[in-house]
Design a protein around this motif. Structure first.
Motif, PDB file in Angstrom:
ATOM      1  N   GLN A  16       0.822  -1.203   0.000  1.00 17.13           N
ATOM      2  CA  GLN A  16       0.000   0.000   0.000  1.00 17.13           C
ATOM      3  C   GLN A  16       0.861   1.261   0.000  1.00 17.13           C
ATOM      4  OE1 GLN A  16      -3.322  -0.026  -0.369  1.00 17.13           O
ATOM      5  NE2 GLN A  16      -3.288   2.213  -0.479  1.00 17.13           N
ATOM      6  N   ARG A  17       2.005   1.213   0.688  1.00 16.25           N
ATOM      7  CA  ARG A  17       2.891   2.372   0.752  1.00 16.25           C
ATOM      8  C   ARG A  17       3.514   2.679  -0.609  1.00 16.25           C
ATOM      9  NH1 ARG A  17       6.208   0.733   6.261  1.00 16.25           N
ATOM     10  NH2 ARG A  17       4.489   1.064   7.753  1.00 16.25           N
ATOM     11  N   LYS A  18       3.579   1.667  -1.471  1.00 14.21           N
ATOM     12  CA  LYS A  18       4.221   1.836  -2.776  1.00 14.21           C
ATOM     13  C   LYS A  18       3.275   2.329  -3.864  1.00 14.21           C
ATOM     14  CE  LYS A  18       7.768  -1.705  -2.042  1.00 14.21           C
ATOM     15  NZ  LYS A  18       8.321  -3.008  -2.517  1.00 14.21           N
ATOM     16  N   ILE A  19       2.029   2.605  -3.495  1.00 13.45           N
ATOM     17  CA  ILE A  19       1.050   3.040  -4.500  1.00 13.45           C
ATOM     18  C   ILE A  19       1.018   4.569  -4.582  1.00 13.45           C
ATOM     19  CG2 ILE A  19      -1.383   3.071  -5.152  1.00 13.45           C
ATOM     20  CD1 ILE A  19      -1.704   0.379  -3.772  1.00 13.45           C
ATOM     21  N   VAL A  20       1.297   5.096  -5.755  1.00 13.86           N
ATOM     22  CA  VAL A  20       1.137   6.528  -6.011  1.00 13.86           C
ATOM     23  C   VAL A  20      -0.323   6.766  -6.370  1.00 13.86           C
ATOM     24  CG1 VAL A  20       1.837   8.463  -7.460  1.00 13.86           C
ATOM     25  CG2 VAL A  20       3.498   6.706  -6.853  1.00 13.86           C
ATOM     26  N   GLY A  21      -0.998   7.621  -5.607  1.00 15.79           N
ATOM     27  CA  GLY A  21      -2.421   7.865  -5.847  1.00 15.79           C
ATOM     28  C   GLY A  21      -2.647   8.815  -7.020  1.00 15.79           C
ATOM     29  N   ILE A  22      -3.474   8.383  -7.967  1.00 16.32           N
ATOM     30  CA  ILE A  22      -3.836   9.222  -9.117  1.00 16.32           C
ATOM     31  C   ILE A  22      -5.271   9.682  -8.916  1.00 16.32           C
ATOM     32  CG2 ILE A  22      -4.021   9.380 -11.615  1.00 16.32           C
ATOM     33  CD1 ILE A  22      -1.204   8.830 -10.667  1.00 16.32           C
ATOM     34  N   ASN A  23      -5.467  10.945  -8.547  1.00 24.09           N
ATOM     35  CA  ASN A  23      -6.792  11.488  -8.300  1.00 24.09           C
ATOM     36  C   ASN A  23      -7.222  12.367  -9.466  1.00 24.09           C
ATOM     37  OD1 ASN A  23      -6.583  10.322  -5.630  1.00 24.09           O
ATOM     38  ND2 ASN A  23      -5.273  12.067  -5.112  1.00 24.09           N
ATOM     39  N   GLU A  24      -8.421  12.886  -9.387  1.00 24.57           N
ATOM     40  CA  GLU A  24      -8.955  13.668 -10.506  1.00 24.57           C
ATOM     41  C   GLU A  24      -8.104  14.890 -10.814  1.00 24.57           C
ATOM     42  OE1 GLU A  24     -13.249  15.535 -11.987  1.00 24.57           O
ATOM     43  OE2 GLU A  24     -13.051  14.643 -10.002  1.00 24.57           O
TER      44      GLU A  24
END
Length: 377
Positions: A16-24
């Protein structure tokens, strides 16, 4: 006092720490956090054995001049170092000096020389490795024609004259049929071996030639001609882009698409169209699906959206712009999974360019290590 207990995060927490969040409108969690002190009670000291266990290299395509592969388990700084070395520090041949004896084409001498310099050259790899780097003359460092020998300079001759084709049809309008040598191509550059080059770049081992023989150099008309000698030398992209061994050398992070709530029916079809073909597909909800995920209990028999191949996704965020998908999908990228794309210009095979970049980085580290040891002593 007893030593502090080291807390070990679960594999799920690490993932989970390795996920870059792509938001709107934003991107979150872009900075690497696996260093000592960021998470209290956790030991993130660099460990060679752990690094080797986590490191993975997987090829997706490995054609002669076009390769795509993933490197998993490294930091962005290392991935970018490989990319920059491939572009700027792996040496190739390129034309550096042009001696023009006759040029009556409409292409000016300086433009013609520039075009010749940008033509990718290829030749025997063994011969290339034996060639030395050209060094300028101490007396006249600005004269690039000095200090040229068979050990550091390759000679390419270009001699083309355009004449009328007496056998052309009376109503012919195509220049290539009306005239001989109406177009001058890279194939017209003829390699002239000198000294040891006759052995290093023999027909058996691979003479020096243009990688793409169909590159157009100039257009001629009857009476016009080009006669010149071009000299090619070793160089790297840090000096000039013409020496770069790659047409493209890029990387991207592995996309991640998580469907967290059911997307079914017409919404599923619309959702699939938000992505490139092959990324999202449609499946019929079965009773087994309903057992595995209670959210699908009321949708048995309907079409649902499923992620087929996130690798192909371009992370366009199109699905985040539609109200019906709000709260149903999460987009991200894996922070330590780099997908490289390397296209060679011809002197090396694409996978060899990456290996060359690894060797170059290793050499730089060895020099730094030696300098640090000298300072410590």
């Amino acid at each position: 006092m007893s030593p502090a207990r080291i807390y070990k995060p679960s594999p799920e927490q690490i993932a989970q720490r390795k996920i870059v969040g792509i938001n709107e409108e934003t991107v979150t969690n872009i900075t690497s956090t696996d260093f000592p002190g960021h998470y209290p009670g956790e030991d993130h000291a660099w460990d060679k054995d752990q690094f080797e266990d986590n490191l993975q290299i997987q090829f997706h395509k490995n054609e002669k001049y076009d390769a795509s592969f993933s490197v998993v388990g490294i930091d962005a700084s290392i991935a970018n170092a490989f990319r920059r070395i491939m572009i700027a520090e792996v040496a190739t041949f390129a034309i550096e000096v042009v001696m023009t004896y006759n040029n009556t084409s409409i292409v000016q001498d300086e433009v013609l020389s520039h075009r010749l310099g940008l033509i990718p050259l290829t030749g025997s790899r063994a011969g290339f490795d034996k060639m030395d780097w050209w060094t300028p003359s101490a007396e006249n460092p600005d004269d690039k024609s000095l200090n040229a020998t068979d050990l550091n300079t390759l000679q390419m001759n270009l001699s083309v004259r355009c004449t009328k084709n007496r056998d052309a049809a009376e109503n012919e309008e195509e220049p290539t049929k009306l005239y001989h040598n109406a177009h001058v191509y890279a194939r017209d550059l003829k390699f002239q071996p000198n000294g040891k080059q006759t052995e290093w770049f023999s027909e058996e081992h691979g003479p020096v030639r243009a990688q793409n023989p169909d590159i157009l150099i100039a257009k001629l008309r009857p009476g016009q001609e080009i006669e010149l000698i071009a000299y090619a030398r070793k160089g790297n992209g840090a000096d000039h882009a013409k020496f770069s061994p790659v047409a493209t050398a890029t990387y991207r992070l592995l996309p991640l698409i998580q469907i967290i709530k059911p997307i079914v029916g017409e919404d599923a079809k619309k959702f699939a169209k938000c992505f490139l073909p092959g990324v999202v597909g449609l499946e019929t909800v079965t009773e087994d699906d309903a057992v595995k995920d209670k959210q699908y209990r009321s949708h048995i028999g309907e079409q649902r959206a499923v992620v087929r191949n996130a690798f192909k996704d371009s992370v366009s965020r199109e699905c985040l712009r539609h109200e019906e998908f709000k709260g149903k999908v999460k987009l991200g990228r894996i922070q330590d999974h780099f997908i490289f794309s390397v296209e060679s210009t011809g002197q090396y095979q694409s996978d060899e360019i990456f290996l060359q970049s690894v060797q170059t980085l290793k050499s730089k580290i060895e020099v730094l290590k030696s300098d640090l040891e000298t300072i410590n002593h």
